[in-house]
Motif scaffolding. Structure first.
Motif, PDB file in Angstrom:
ATOM      1  N   VAL A 380      55.609  21.090  36.743  1.00 24.87           N
ATOM      2  CA  VAL A 380      54.544  22.067  37.099  1.00 24.87           C
ATOM      3  C   VAL A 380      54.139  21.606  38.064  1.00 24.87           C
ATOM      4  O   VAL A 380      53.507  20.432  38.300  1.00 24.87           O
ATOM      5  N   ALA A 381      54.373  22.284  39.479  1.00 24.16           N
ATOM      6  CA  ALA A 381      53.943  21.855  40.745  1.00 24.16           C
ATOM      7  C   ALA A 381      52.619  22.448  40.980  1.00 24.16           C
ATOM      8  O   ALA A 381      51.825  21.722  41.846  1.00 24.16           O
ATOM      9  N   MET A 382      52.042  23.609  40.464  1.00 25.05           N
ATOM     10  CA  MET A 382      51.180  24.112  40.696  1.00 25.05           C
ATOM     11  C   MET A 382      50.838  25.182  39.411  1.00 25.05           C
ATOM     12  O   MET A 382      51.578  25.883  38.983  1.00 25.05           O
ATOM     13  N   ALA A 383      49.491  25.253  39.209  1.00 26.63           N
ATOM     14  CA  ALA A 383      49.101  26.185  37.973  1.00 26.63           C
ATOM     15  C   ALA A 383      47.602  26.609  38.082  1.00 26.63           C
ATOM     16  O   ALA A 383      46.549  25.709  38.093  1.00 26.63           O
ATOM     17  N   LYS A 394      53.984  27.365  39.520  1.00 26.11           N
ATOM     18  CA  LYS A 394      55.132  27.130  40.433  1.00 26.11           C
ATOM     19  C   LYS A 394      55.745  25.888  39.487  1.00 26.11           C
ATOM     20  O   LYS A 394      55.033  24.972  39.436  1.00 26.11           O
ATOM     21  N   LEU A 395      57.077  25.842  39.521  1.00 22.76           N
ATOM     22  CA  LEU A 395      57.856  24.669  38.753  1.00 22.76           C
ATOM     23  C   LEU A 395      59.086  24.119  39.700  1.00 22.76           C
ATOM     24  O   LEU A 395      59.809  24.944  40.549  1.00 22.76           O
ATOM     25  N   THR A 403      60.926  27.517  41.088  1.00 24.01           N
ATOM     26  CA  THR A 403      60.617  28.945  40.766  1.00 24.01           C
ATOM     27  C   THR A 403      59.218  29.332  40.551  1.00 24.01           C
ATOM     28  O   THR A 403      58.208  28.395  40.566  1.00 24.01           O
ATOM     29  N   GLY A 404      58.693  30.604  40.713  1.00 20.98           N
ATOM     30  CA  GLY A 404      57.265  30.932  40.544  1.00 20.98           C
ATOM     31  C   GLY A 404      57.180  32.237  39.909  1.00 20.98           C
ATOM     32  O   GLY A 404      57.891  32.738  39.633  1.00 20.98           O
ATOM     33  N   TYR A 405      55.867  32.191  39.131  1.00 22.78           N
ATOM     34  CA  TYR A 405      55.615  33.177  38.245  1.00 22.78           C
ATOM     35  C   TYR A 405      54.238  33.662  38.502  1.00 22.78           C
ATOM     36  O   TYR A 405      53.218  32.753  38.496  1.00 22.78           O
ATOM     37  N   GLY A 406      53.937  34.986  38.842  1.00 23.23           N
ATOM     38  CA  GLY A 406      52.920  35.441  39.295  1.00 23.23           C
ATOM     39  C   GLY A 406      52.229  36.442  38.474  1.00 23.23           C
ATOM     40  O   GLY A 406      52.778  37.149  37.755  1.00 23.23           O
ATOM     41  N   HIS A 407      50.836  36.844  38.815  1.00 20.53           N
ATOM     42  CA  HIS A 407      50.217  37.897  37.918  1.00 20.53           C
ATOM     43  C   HIS A 407      49.856  37.522  36.561  1.00 20.53           C
ATOM     44  O   HIS A 407      49.660  38.489  35.604  1.00 20.53           O
ATOM     45  N   MET A 408      49.792  36.373  36.226  1.00 23.99           N
ATOM     46  CA  MET A 408      49.876  36.173  34.755  1.00 23.99           C
ATOM     47  C   MET A 408      48.367  36.503  34.413  1.00 23.99           C
ATOM     48  O   MET A 408      47.272  36.291  34.904  1.00 23.99           O
ATOM     49  N   SER A 409      48.098  36.820  33.111  1.00 20.01           N
ATOM     50  CA  SER A 409      46.883  36.919  32.378  1.00 20.01           C
ATOM     51  C   SER A 409      46.219  35.661  31.986  1.00 20.01           C
ATOM     52  O   SER A 409      44.906  35.522  32.107  1.00 20.01           O
ATOM     53  N   ARG A 410      47.123  34.639  31.548  1.00 20.96           N
ATOM     54  CA  ARG A 410      46.561  33.358  31.286  1.00 20.96           C
ATOM     55  C   ARG A 410      47.786  32.450  31.593  1.00 20.96           C
ATOM     56  O   ARG A 410      48.902  32.611  31.125  1.00 20.96           O
ATOM     57  N   ILE A 411      47.441  31.060  31.806  1.00 25.52           N
ATOM     58  CA  ILE A 411      48.397  30.026  32.069  1.00 25.52           C
ATOM     59  C   ILE A 411      48.418  29.195  30.799  1.00 25.52           C
ATOM     60  O   ILE A 411      47.136  28.752  30.479  1.00 25.52           O
ATOM     61  N   LEU A 439      55.500  40.964  35.647  1.00 25.36           N
ATOM     62  CA  LEU A 439      55.660  39.582  36.201  1.00 25.36           C
ATOM     63  C   LEU A 439      56.416  39.515  37.352  1.00 25.36           C
ATOM     64  O   LEU A 439      57.512  40.116  37.483  1.00 25.36           O
ATOM     65  N   HIS A 440      55.842  38.872  38.340  1.00 25.72           N
ATOM     66  CA  HIS A 440      56.623  38.584  39.478  1.00 25.72           C
ATOM     67  C   HIS A 440      57.261  37.318  39.640  1.00 25.72           C
ATOM     68  O   HIS A 440      56.475  36.087  39.469  1.00 25.72           O
ATOM     69  N   TYR A 441      58.449  37.026  39.633  1.00 30.32           N
ATOM     70  CA  TYR A 441      59.389  35.939  39.601  1.00 30.32           C
ATOM     71  C   TYR A 441      59.995  35.713  40.941  1.00 30.32           C
ATOM     72  O   TYR A 441      60.711  36.484  41.441  1.00 30.32           O
ATOM     73  N   GLU A 442      59.869  34.404  41.218  1.00 30.80           N
ATOM     74  CA  GLU A 442      60.630  34.182  42.637  1.00 30.80           C
ATOM     75  C   GLU A 442      61.297  32.839  42.403  1.00 30.80           C
ATOM     76  O   GLU A 442      61.129  31.926  41.552  1.00 30.80           O
ATOM     77  N   LEU A 443      62.219  32.821  43.281  1.00 34.25           N
ATOM     78  CA  LEU A 443      63.167  31.429  43.251  1.00 34.25           C
ATOM     79  C   LEU A 443      63.336  31.239  44.657  1.00 34.25           C
ATOM     80  O   LEU A 443      63.561  31.769  45.560  1.00 34.25           O
ATOM     81  N   TRP A 444      63.101  29.894  45.124  1.00 33.70           N
ATOM     82  CA  TRP A 444      62.977  29.121  46.091  1.00 33.70           C
ATOM     83  C   TRP A 444      64.075  28.110  46.358  1.00 33.70           C
ATOM     84  O   TRP A 444      64.327  27.179  45.344  1.00 33.70           O
TER      85      TRP A 444
END
Length: 482
Positions: A380-383, A394-395, A403-411, A439-444
């Motif tokens: 986990v790079a960011m939460a 962000k993982l 990878t990134g995961y956005g718009h979460m209700s709870r982490i 869920l907004h899912y991104e890959l870098w």
């Protein structure tokens, strides 16, 4: 000499019989004619055939007659049939009957355990008390509670619990632990019996006993020597790998772990009967004879394709590595949620901002609170809160991938923690710039957003440095087992 017969004259006497007149015609007896008629009569015609015919109505009449006969011969409805009731025993008669009878002790019968009193029996006003009382108890809520249930005074039970806690953590005591209790003599029946001794197995490697000596309780701790040499089991697969390993003495959970780890390299359907399996499991053998088997440490399969995997635990993670310290290859990334894709990667008109903008990821239309899982292993790079992404995680996965995961209700994770593929990292919500729960899912790759659909990759875990040295030492110890 001639005798008159019904139809002529017969010569009586001599060596033969001579008949004069017409030959008699012998008519069939009447009973034979009735018997033939009755035998050819169908008493039970099929009521499902020839409905409405004379035979059918005759069969219906027969059925009705039989039903009526049964009803007439049956007892009156609602009136039970009274059978014979044996006379009841009580008092001395009951004791005499018990002494001569027997019953099922498992059902609570106490027959055969006493004899009827004789003239030599004299009743006692009070029974003598045993000087020593031995009992057993099973540990439940705590050792103090078990002692109180056995008749020990509350103050003394609490004292024993404190003494035991000084030797072992009460949380380590198994609820099924058996206590061997010895209670001493008491001055009066109104008092609780004093505790003379209580002994039990506190741990697999420790036995405890609280003993009264000189009127004072003391605790004796007896360490038990434990041999922790792992157990190695080898054998031929045969008809069933599971059955062969169980017959060789391997525990069921270890076999399940073996099949799960090996099946990632060799499908179970391709395992041949002549292949050889090799398992090493944790083993603890006490000096008193008890044996405990633990987790699987090594999984080996020799056959069409050789597989050799060692279980390695370090820094809170568990991995299966080959003897060179190289881990199994991971599969492709999994989708973070099992839901419908509502928007793909590419240019689109932003639903809130209203202008054409690059959509850097994929949107999954999932219900509020749906678990979000890591696409693959990572750190986990960011939460936390991150602008229009809302609650964002962000993982980093190594090799420049993230990878990134956005718009979460709870982490559900914290920065710096290691996660594995499929682990829950948060829950679907609608925080940030969002029109609804999704869920907004991104890959870098190297910091540049790419289409998650275009990536299919594998990762290889390889140990290095001091960790590799410790791993090789473990491999040497395991492979040296006979």
């Amino acid at each position: 000499m001639f005798l008159r017969a019904d139809h002529g004259l017969e010569l009586a006497g001599g060596g033969g019989a001579l008949q004069f007149g017409r030959a008699p015609v012998m008519a069939a007896p009447r009973i034979d004619r009735w018997r033939g008629t009755i035998g050819s009569f169908d008493w039970t015609p099929d009521l499902g055939a020839a409905i409405g015919s004379r035979d059918w109505f005759r069969g219906l009449a027969t059925c009705a007659a039989l039903c009526g006969a049964v009803w007439l011969l049956s007892p009156e409805l609602g009136r039970p049939i009274i059978g014979g009731v044996p006379a009841t025993f009580d008092g001395a008669a009951l004791d005499d009957a018990r002494s001569l009878s027997f019953g099922a002790g498992a059902l609570g019968a106490n027959s055969g355990m006493r004899l009827a009193p004789t003239s030599g029996v004299r009743p006692l006003n009070d029974t003598p008390e045993r000087p020593i009382l031995e009992a057993t108890a099973t540990l439940g809520a705590g050792i103090a509670d078990a002692l109180r249930r056995s008749g020990v005074a509350s103050a003394e039970a609490a004292q024993v619990a404190t003494m035991v806690a000084s030797q072992v953590d009460p949380a380590e005591l198994s609820p099924a632990t058996r206590l061997d209790i010895t209670l001493g003599r008491r001055d009066s029946r109104a008092q609780a019996r004093p505790l003379e001794r209580v002994a039990f197995r506190a741990r697999f490697d420790l036995a405890l006993a609280v003993v009264r000596e000189g009127g004072v309780l003391r605790v004796d701790a007896t360490p038990i020597a434990i041999d922790r040499t792992p157990l190695r089991i080898r054998g031929r697969v045969g008809v069933s790998l599971y059955r062969a390993a169980r017959a060789a003495g391997a525990p069921a959970k270890a076999i399940e772990s073996f099949i799960k780890s090996v099946s990632g390299f060799v499908p179970m359907g391709q395992v041949d009967q002549d292949d050889r399996f090799d398992l090493i499991v944790e083993q603890a053998r006490a000096a008193t004879g008890e044996v405990q088997l633990g987790q699987l440490l090594y999984a080996g399969l020799d056959g069409r394709r050789d597989v050799h995997l060692i279980r390695w635990q370090d820094d809170g993670r568990t991995e299966w590595l080959d003897p060179a310290g190289i881990g199994e290859r991971k599969g492709v990334m999994t989708w973070p949620v099992a839901a419908r894709i509502s928007s793909n990667f590419g240019w689109r008109v932003h639903p809130i901002l209203g202008f054409r903008k690059l959509h850097k990821g994929m949107d999954f239309a999932a219900g509020y609170g749906t678990p979000i899982r890591a696409a693959t292993d990572g750190v986990v790079a960011m939460a936390g809160r991150h602008g229009g992404y809302g609650n964002f995680v962000k993982l980093n996965h190594g090799g420049g991938l993230a990878t990134g995961y956005g718009h979460m209700s709870r982490i559900a994770v914290a920065p710096g923690t290691r996660v594995s593929r499929g682990q829950v990292i948060g829950y679907v919500g609608s925080t940030g710039l969002s029109t609804g729960p999704h869920l907004h899912y991104e890959l870098w790759r190297s910091g540049v957003p790419i289409d998650p659909r275009s990536v299919s990759f594998s990762t290889v875990q390889q140990l290095a440095g001091d960790e590799l040295v410790r791993f090789r030492r473990q491999v040497g110890r395991l492979m040296a087992l006979r």
